[in-house]
Motif scaffolding. Structure first.
Motif, short mmCIF file in Angstrom:
data_model
loop_
_atom_site.label_atom_id
_atom_site.label_comp_id
_atom_site.label_asym_id
_atom_site.label_seq_id
_atom_site.Cartn_x
_atom_site.Cartn_y
_atom_site.Cartn_z
N GLY A 543 0.79 -1.23 0.00
CA GLY A 543 0.00 0.00 0.00
C GLY A 543 0.82 1.27 0.00
O GLY A 543 0.32 2.33 0.41
N ASP A 544 2.07 1.21 -0.47
CA ASP A 544 2.93 2.40 -0.51
C ASP A 544 3.34 2.66 -1.96
O ASP A 544 4.46 2.31 -2.37
CB ASP A 544 4.16 2.19 0.37
N PRO A 545 2.47 3.26 -2.76
CA PRO A 545 2.79 3.46 -4.18
C PRO A 545 3.95 4.43 -4.41
O PRO A 545 4.64 4.33 -5.44
CB PRO A 545 1.49 4.00 -4.77
N ALA A 579 1.27 4.74 -10.91
CA ALA A 579 0.50 5.94 -11.27
C ALA A 579 -0.99 5.70 -11.06
O ALA A 579 -1.71 6.58 -10.55
CB ALA A 579 0.78 6.32 -12.71
N CYS A 580 -1.46 4.53 -11.42
CA CYS A 580 -2.87 4.20 -11.22
C CYS A 580 -3.21 4.18 -9.73
O CYS A 580 -4.27 4.65 -9.31
CB CYS A 580 -3.17 2.84 -11.86
N ALA A 581 -2.28 3.66 -8.92
CA ALA A 581 -2.54 3.52 -7.49
C ALA A 581 -2.71 4.87 -6.79
O ALA A 581 -3.43 4.96 -5.79
CB ALA A 581 -1.41 2.74 -6.83
N VAL A 582 -2.07 5.93 -7.32
CA VAL A 582 -2.24 7.24 -6.70
C VAL A 582 -3.29 8.08 -7.42
O VAL A 582 -3.48 9.25 -7.12
CB VAL A 582 -0.90 8.02 -6.67
N GLY A 583 -3.95 7.48 -8.40
CA GLY A 583 -5.04 8.17 -9.09
C GLY A 583 -4.62 9.05 -10.25
O GLY A 583 -5.44 9.82 -10.77
N ARG A 587 -1.51 9.75 -16.68
CA ARG A 587 -0.11 9.29 -16.70
C ARG A 587 -0.04 7.78 -16.88
O ARG A 587 0.76 7.26 -17.67
CB ARG A 587 0.56 9.70 -15.40
N ALA A 588 -0.90 7.07 -16.19
CA ALA A 588 -0.93 5.62 -16.30
C ALA A 588 -1.26 5.18 -17.72
O ALA A 588 -0.67 4.23 -18.24
CB ALA A 588 -1.92 5.03 -15.30
N ALA A 589 -2.20 5.87 -18.37
CA ALA A 589 -2.57 5.50 -19.74
C ALA A 589 -1.38 5.68 -20.69
O ALA A 589 -1.12 4.82 -21.55
CB ALA A 589 -3.75 6.36 -20.20
N ARG A 590 -0.65 6.81 -20.54
CA ARG A 590 0.52 7.02 -21.39
C ARG A 590 1.57 5.93 -21.18
O ARG A 590 2.17 5.43 -22.13
CB ARG A 590 1.12 8.39 -21.12
N LEU A 591 1.79 5.57 -19.94
CA LEU A 591 2.79 4.55 -19.64
C LEU A 591 2.36 3.18 -20.13
O LEU A 591 3.20 2.39 -20.59
CB LEU A 591 3.07 4.52 -18.14
#
Length: 668
Positions: A543-545, A579-583, A587-591
């Protein structure tokens, strides 16, 4: 643009530039032909400088293997894809939607391969134009050929005087300059060579000696422009001392550039002692060109030297000495790869890759070639030269069937390379042979690497339990062998992955702590990056993104610099998860897009493993749900189209994570 910098003034050629520009507007393929030294490359560079598109320059003089031509062009394009598909197909597909000008410089020794590649590009990529330089046309129906002629008298004199002033600022033209330039027939290379001689000889003396040289070479008759150039180069050869001529000939075995140490080891003997001093004199006479601490020869100069080397009867001897020198260094690099010098060796490989290719091409059918290709395993796998590794390993194994430690090493190296490409059937075949051979030979290091490959294969095929047992066997073999082996650290990482798949996160964390301590003690960077990835997954599970992101970036930073795209793809996927974990869903989509583009270059996304690929699929589902299909696809395509940009952005750290941002160059 990646055009070479022009280090001297460009003289004349106004009409030629205008005509070449017109032809480039009318035709998608223009080839500049003419003899060596006539100025084809300089004209192409100057014409390309006015192009409206992006320009990419591929220098092909050092590439002697037509099978690897597309690889050289891919490198010039910054394309690091290592697909199992033919590289020419990959290059053509990469260019399909691009609008650019591609310069292929010095094609005459690779005409058939160049013709095939250019045909593919022109068919697949309507927005790409090709400007080639060659001593002969490519022979394509759509080709527009422009013959580059020597400089007109006035321009030849201007060029000579310009270069003369650079050598002697007090230089003043005389009538002898006119006679000299006429005799040199306006060939720029010949004029530049002559100008450099002004430190020792006056223009009158130069012209007189050139008269003598023409008489010596052919009774004063001139049968063609190329004869004029060859005479000028031969005249430069005549003005060299005997030891300079001998070194000139022996240096011709190098491909691309070389350093003083290499020149000494390959060329020195009882007849040629002070190689550094003689090399410096050759540089002063423009026979070799100095570039920081490395040297190179122009193609025409190299060819002349090779002809003399054959006349001396030393060609095969020098090629063997060249091969043996690079085999010695490859052994040293292999032995030293586990340690603090990895980036130093990576830089060495980038500089010496043309010479390593030459050594392999010359020896691939021999036991020496088999040993060399195996010793370079880290080049093929860790430094991302996967396709070349597959090419050379396949050929070495085909031609060297006798069992022995060198074949065993080439087998497990080939299995690793095939694993990266997603050719899992070949991995199984070569791993089985490597395991059997290593155990028969009591080669415990080879057994460790082979069982590591077998364990990784078993894991991605969906059996982490049995795969973990096999990896533990690999670790046992490394320990039985004694000494330090990077494979043991890689095995620990793969075992950590097994533990994650079995939800044993704390055991994985403890194992990776041990792995990291051993890496730090040894100064090891490449294998440590794999441990950083496992630790990142552990922290994300806890739980520590933010901690997970920091660890994933540390791993990516290392492997991206090495050019290891397989490990880079794994790390980019992990950063998408953090990136997804912190909302941060955009950014997550680009990665995710960037990661998939890198995976696709290997031919099998996430190794085709549902267990390994599951977390990525779940991340994609969450990000798509948060953004909606349209916004997700927009971000995904952005990352897919520019993985380098997405990676650079990711390495800046998560927003508000208090991580210092830094800039990373694209992989070399």
């Amino acid at each position: 643009m990646n055009l070479p910098a022009e280090t001297s003034t460009f003289v004349g050629r106004d009409l030629e530039l205008s005509e070449v520009s017109r032809l480039m507007g009318d035709s998608r393929l223009v080839t500049l032909t003419g003899p060596g030294g006539v100025g084809k490359t300089r004209l192409a560079i100057r014409a390309a400088a006015t192009a409206v598109e992006h320009v990419y320059f591929a220098e092909l003089a050092a590439e002697q293997n037509g099978d690897l031509l597309a690889h050289a062009v891919a490198a010039a394009l910054g394309l690091r894809e290592q697909s199992v598909r033919p590289q020419a197909e990959v290059v053509a597909e990469h260019l399909a939607d691009k609008r650019l000008l591609l310069i292929l410089d010095t094609c005459e020794h690779l005409i058939a391969a160049t013709r095939d590649l250019v045909t593919r590009i022109l068919v697949a990529a309507p927005g790409v134009r090709v400007l080639a330089t060659s001593r002969q046309p490519l022979g394509l129906p759509s080709e527009c050929v422009y013959r580059v002629e020597p400089l007109a008298d006035a321009d030849a004199q201007r060029l000579f005087c310009d270069r003369a002033v650079a050598v002697l600022p007090q230089f003043t033209p005389t009538d002898a300059v006119v006679r000299l330039c006429t005799r040199l027939e306006g060939i720029p290379l010949a004029l530049e060579l002559a100008a450099r001689r002004l430190r020792a000889l006056s223009p009158q003396e130069l012209a007189d000696r050139l008269d003598d040289r023409f008489a010596l070479l052919g009774g004063g008759s001139r049968t063609g422009r190329h004869d004029g150039l060859r005479s000028a180069v031969g005249w430069s050869h005549e003005l060299c001392t005997p030891d300079e001529r001998l070194l000139w000939a022996r240096l011709s075995v190098f491909a691309g550039s070389f350093d003083v140490e290499a020149a000494g080891q390959v060329c020195a003997d009882e007849r040629l002692g002070n190689v550094p001093g003689v090399l410096a004199r050759l540089a002063d006479k423009s026979i070799v060109r100095a570039d920081d601490d490395r040297y190179r020869m122009l193609d025409t100069i190299r060819e002349y030297g090779r002809d003399w080397l054959r006349e001396l009867g030393e060609e095969e001897l020098q090629l063997r000495r060249h091969r043996d020198y690079y085999l010695t260094l490859a052994r040293e690099a292999d032995a030293d790869w586990f340690g603090p010098n990895q980036f130093t060796w990576a830089l060495w490989v980038r500089c010496e890759l043309p010479n390593l290719r030459l050594a392999l091409d010359h020896s691939i059918a021999s036991a020496v070639g088999l040993e060399l290709v195996g010793a370079l395993w880290f080049v093929w796998f860790c430094l991302g030269e996967i396709r070349e590794g597959r090419y050379y390993l396949d050929r070495a194994l085909e031609r060297n069937g006798k069992p022995g430690p060198a074949r065993t090493k080439a087998l497990w190296a080939a299995a690793w390379v095939s694993f990266a490409q997603g050719d899992l059937d070949l991995v199984a075949h070569r791993t089985a042979e490597a395991c059997e051979a290593a155990l028969e030979q009591r080669d415990w290091v080879g057994a460790g690497y082979a069982h590591l490959s077998l364990g990784a294969l078993t894991i991605v095929k969906g059996d982490p339990e049995r795969g973990g047992v096999t990896v533990e066997q690999a670790i046992g073999y490394f320990e039985r062998a004694g000494g330090r082996h990077v494979g043991k650290l890689v095995a620990a990482t793969v075992l950590g992955l097994c533990l994650l798949m079995r939800d044993e996160h704390e055991r994985a964390a403890a194992l990776m702590a041990e792995q990291r301590a051993e890496c730090e003690s040894a100064g090891e960077v490449w294998a440590r990056s794999g441990g950083d990835y496992i630790r990142s997954r552990v922290e994300l599970g806890r739980g520590d993104p933010v901690a997970a992101d920091r660890l994933a970036r540390a791993g990516l930073r290392a492997v991206w610099r090495f050019g290891d795209l397989l490990s880079s793809a794994v790390a980019v996927d992990q950063l998408a998860m953090t990136a997804c974990a912190v909302g941060d869903h955009p950014r997550a989509a680009r990665l995710l897009g960037a990661g998939q583009r890198i995976w696709d270059s290997f031919g099998l996304s996430q190794f085709g493993s549902p267990d390994f690929g599951g977390p990525r699929l779940e991340t994609e589902r969450q990000v798509r749900a948060a953004l909606g299909d349209a916004e997700f696809e927009r971000g995904y395509r952005e990352g897919e189209q520019s993985p380098e940009g997405a990676v650079g952005h990711a390495l800046g750290g998560l927003p508000n994570s208090r991580v210092v941002r830094w800039n990373l160059p694209a992989p070399e």
